[in-house]
Design a protein around this motif. Sequence first.
Motif, PDB file in Angstrom:
ATOM      1  N   VAL A  50       0.849  -1.192   0.000  1.00  0.00           N
ATOM      2  CA  VAL A  50       0.000   0.000   0.000  1.00  0.00           C
ATOM      3  C   VAL A  50       0.886   1.244   0.000  1.00  0.00           C
ATOM      4  CG1 VAL A  50      -1.765   1.297   1.243  1.00  0.00           C
ATOM      5  CG2 VAL A  50      -1.879  -1.204   1.165  1.00  0.00           C
ATOM      6  N   VAL A  51       0.673   2.118  -0.971  1.00  0.00           N
ATOM      7  CA  VAL A  51       1.454   3.351  -1.111  1.00  0.00           C
ATOM      8  C   VAL A  51       0.549   4.528  -0.747  1.00  0.00           C
ATOM      9  CG1 VAL A  51       2.778   4.806  -2.681  1.00  0.00           C
ATOM     10  CG2 VAL A  51       2.836   2.307  -2.945  1.00  0.00           C
ATOM     11  N   ILE A  52       0.956   5.309   0.249  1.00  0.00           N
ATOM     12  CA  ILE A  52       0.147   6.425   0.742  1.00  0.00           C
ATOM     13  C   ILE A  52       0.965   7.712   0.634  1.00  0.00           C
ATOM     14  CG2 ILE A  52      -1.156   7.341   2.693  1.00  0.00           C
ATOM     15  CD1 ILE A  52      -1.312   4.477   3.807  1.00  0.00           C
ATOM     16  N   THR A  53       0.447   8.691  -0.105  1.00  0.00           N
ATOM     17  CA  THR A  53       1.160   9.953  -0.303  1.00  0.00           C
ATOM     18  C   THR A  53       0.190  11.130  -0.222  1.00  0.00           C
ATOM     19  OG1 THR A  53       0.822  10.045  -2.706  1.00  0.00           O
ATOM     20  CG2 THR A  53       2.741   8.800  -1.924  1.00  0.00           C
ATOM     21  N   PRO A  54       0.726  12.359  -0.185  1.00  0.00           N
ATOM     22  CA  PRO A  54      -0.135  13.527  -0.364  1.00  0.00           C
ATOM     23  C   PRO A  54      -0.692  13.565  -1.791  1.00  0.00           C
ATOM     24  CG  PRO A  54       1.907  14.126   0.748  1.00  0.00           C
ATOM     25  CD  PRO A  54       2.081  12.731   0.223  1.00  0.00           C
ATOM     26  N   SER A  55      -1.431  14.590  -2.107  1.00  0.00           N
ATOM     27  CA  SER A  55      -2.151  14.689  -3.380  1.00  0.00           C
ATOM     28  C   SER A  55      -1.235  14.592  -4.594  1.00  0.00           C
ATOM     29  CB  SER A  55      -2.913  16.013  -3.439  1.00  0.00           C
ATOM     30  OG  SER A  55      -3.469  16.208  -4.726  1.00  0.00           O
ATOM     31  N   HIS A  56      -1.695  13.848  -5.590  1.00  0.00           N
ATOM     32  CA  HIS A  56      -0.948  13.702  -6.834  1.00  0.00           C
ATOM     33  C   HIS A  56      -1.054  14.941  -7.714  1.00  0.00           C
ATOM     34  CE1 HIS A  56      -1.141   9.009  -6.608  1.00  0.00           C
ATOM     35  NE2 HIS A  56      -0.555   9.572  -5.559  1.00  0.00           N
ATOM     36  N   SER A  57      -1.823  15.942  -7.290  1.00  0.00           N
ATOM     37  CA  SER A  57      -1.859  17.191  -8.045  1.00  0.00           C
ATOM     38  C   SER A  57      -0.503  17.895  -7.965  1.00  0.00           C
ATOM     39  CB  SER A  57      -2.955  18.124  -7.499  1.00  0.00           C
ATOM     40  OG  SER A  57      -2.693  18.470  -6.153  1.00  0.00           O
ATOM     41  N   ASN A  58       0.270  17.578  -6.926  1.00  0.00           N
ATOM     42  CA  ASN A  58       1.649  18.037  -6.830  1.00  0.00           C
ATOM     43  C   ASN A  58       2.521  16.989  -7.524  1.00  0.00           C
ATOM     44  OD1 ASN A  58       4.377  18.431  -5.952  1.00  0.00           O
ATOM     45  ND2 ASN A  58       3.636  19.610  -4.205  1.00  0.00           N
ATOM     46  N   PRO A  59       3.237  17.354  -8.591  1.00  0.00           N
ATOM     47  CA  PRO A  59       4.008  16.369  -9.355  1.00  0.00           C
ATOM     48  C   PRO A  59       5.061  15.641  -8.536  1.00  0.00           C
ATOM     49  CG  PRO A  59       4.568  18.616 -10.032  1.00  0.00           C
ATOM     50  CD  PRO A  59       3.349  18.704  -9.169  1.00  0.00           C
ATOM     51  N   PHE A  60       5.530  16.268  -7.471  1.00  0.00           N
ATOM     52  CA  PHE A  60       6.517  15.617  -6.607  1.00  0.00           C
ATOM     53  C   PHE A  60       5.925  14.352  -5.988  1.00  0.00           C
ATOM     54  CE2 PHE A  60       8.523  14.864  -2.514  1.00  0.00           C
ATOM     55  CZ  PHE A  60       9.870  14.931  -2.819  1.00  0.00           C
ATOM     56  N   PHE A  61       4.725  14.479  -5.430  1.00  0.00           N
ATOM     57  CA  PHE A  61       4.096  13.335  -4.764  1.00  0.00           C
ATOM     58  C   PHE A  61       3.614  12.293  -5.779  1.00  0.00           C
ATOM     59  CE2 PHE A  61       3.173  16.948  -1.738  1.00  0.00           C
ATOM     60  CZ  PHE A  61       4.234  16.636  -0.902  1.00  0.00           C
ATOM     61  N   LYS A  62       3.200  12.764  -6.936  1.00  0.00           N
ATOM     62  CA  LYS A  62       2.822  11.817  -7.989  1.00  0.00           C
ATOM     63  C   LYS A  62       4.031  10.993  -8.409  1.00  0.00           C
ATOM     64  CE  LYS A  62       0.666  11.382 -12.520  1.00  0.00           C
ATOM     65  NZ  LYS A  62       0.021  12.077 -13.662  1.00  0.00           N
ATOM     66  N   SER A  63       5.191  11.651  -8.491  1.00  0.00           N
ATOM     67  CA  SER A  63       6.418  10.941  -8.858  1.00  0.00           C
ATOM     68  C   SER A  63       6.756   9.857  -7.836  1.00  0.00           C
ATOM     69  CB  SER A  63       7.576  11.941  -8.958  1.00  0.00           C
ATOM     70  OG  SER A  63       8.797  11.283  -9.179  1.00  0.00           O
ATOM     71  N   GLU A  64       6.543  10.164  -6.565  1.00  0.00           N
ATOM     72  CA  GLU A  64       6.760   9.150  -5.524  1.00  0.00           C
ATOM     73  C   GLU A  64       5.865   7.937  -5.749  1.00  0.00           C
ATOM     74  OE1 GLU A  64       7.948  11.631  -1.509  1.00  0.00           O
ATOM     75  OE2 GLU A  64       5.835  11.292  -1.935  1.00  0.00           O
ATOM     76  N   ALA A  65       4.587   8.201  -5.957  1.00  0.00           N
ATOM     77  CA  ALA A  65       3.612   7.118  -6.123  1.00  0.00           C
ATOM     78  C   ALA A  65       3.933   6.270  -7.349  1.00  0.00           C
ATOM     79  CB  ALA A  65       2.201   7.689  -6.224  1.00  0.00           C
ATOM     80  N   VAL A  66       4.288   6.937  -8.447  1.00  0.00           N
ATOM     81  CA  VAL A  66       4.620   6.217  -9.678  1.00  0.00           C
ATOM     82  C   VAL A  66       5.878   5.379  -9.494  1.00  0.00           C
ATOM     83  CG1 VAL A  66       5.381   6.506 -12.075  1.00  0.00           C
ATOM     84  CG2 VAL A  66       3.455   7.841 -11.208  1.00  0.00           C
TER      85      VAL A  66
END
Length: 332
Positions: A50-66
Motif C-alpha cells: 500500500v502506497v500512501i502519499t499527499p495529493s498527486h496534483s503536486n508532481p513531486f508526490f505523484k512521482s513518488e507514487a509512480v
Amino acid sequence: MKNIRQSFFIGFLVLCIAGFLLAGCGGQKQADRQAADIAKADTPKSKLIVVITPSHSNPFFKSEAVGAEEKAKALGYEVLSLVHDDDANKQNEMFDTAIARKAAAIICDNAGADATVAAVKKAKAAGIPTFLIDREINVTGEAVSQIVSDNFQGAKLGGEEFVKLMGEKGNYVELVGKESDTNAGIRSKGYHDVIDQYPDMKMVARQSANWSQTEAYSKMESIIQANKDIKGVICGNDTMAMGAMAAIKAAGLKNVIVVGFDGSNDVRDSILGGDIKATVLQPAYRIAQLAVEQADKYLKSGSTGEQEKQLKECILITKDNAKKLETFSMKE
C-alpha cells in the motif's frame, strides 16, 4: 538344503536393496519438502504493498507514487495507491485499510511528523512494516525505514546559489511550506544558515504558502503591493516558486530572482526559459523505489541491511544542468 539357503540369501538381498531405495526416496522427499519450506519462508505471505502519499496534483508526490508502484510491480507485488491530502485523519483511515487488506508493507509520505506516529505503531502491531519516504516522524523504532532527502544540505545549496544570484545584497521574500511539515522548517533553517551571514540581504517578508501554487500567487500579490523593491524570492518548494513567479510577472516586475526546491519538470522548463533561476533536486522517484526495494528485502530476510534513518543528498539545478533533469531524477 543348499538351494533353500541360496533362495533365502537372494530374498534377503532383494529386501535390503528395496529398503535402501525406499530410504533414498524418503530422504529425497524430505529434502524436497525442506527446500519448499525454505522457499516459502523467503516469500512474503501477502503480495500487496500500500502506497500512501499527499495529493498527486503536486508532481513531486505523484512521482513518488509512480516510482513506488513501478518498482513494486516489477518485484511481483500488487499495489494499492492512496492519497491522504495532508489530512492525518484520512491517513489514519488508509492505514486501517492497509491493515484490513493484510498488506505486506506500507510505503508512506506522511501527513505529519507527530500525527503519523500512532498509525505507524498500529500497523506495526498488526505485523505490517512501514517504510517512510520524504518526511520523517518524530520517533524511531516504529517504522522500519525513514528515507528522506538531506533537506538541510539541499537548502544550503539553494541558499548559496540565491546569495550569489542576488550579488550578496538586496530585499528578498521567503515563502515557506506547511508549518506542521518538518521539512518546511529544516529547509528554512538551511536557507538562513547561509543567507543570514550576509548583512546586506534583507528579508522583507516571510509567509507560509502551504506548498501551494495558488496560495503562493496570492501571498506574493499582497507582498508585492507593500514591497515594490523586491529583488529575490526563495521558496520552500517548486510549486510555490511557480506561484511566486506568476505573481511577479503579473505585477510587471523585472529581474526578480526566484529559487525553488524539489526539481520538478515545470521549474526545469522555467529555468531553461530564463524565468526561475535555480532549484534543488531531491530524488523523489528514486527514494520511493528504494523504499520498495528495502520493503522487499525486509519481508524476505527480516532486515533491510540499512539504518532506519537514511539521508540522500540533493543536487543544485541551474541552467547548466537543467536539461538532464527529468521527473525528479537526473538522466545519465
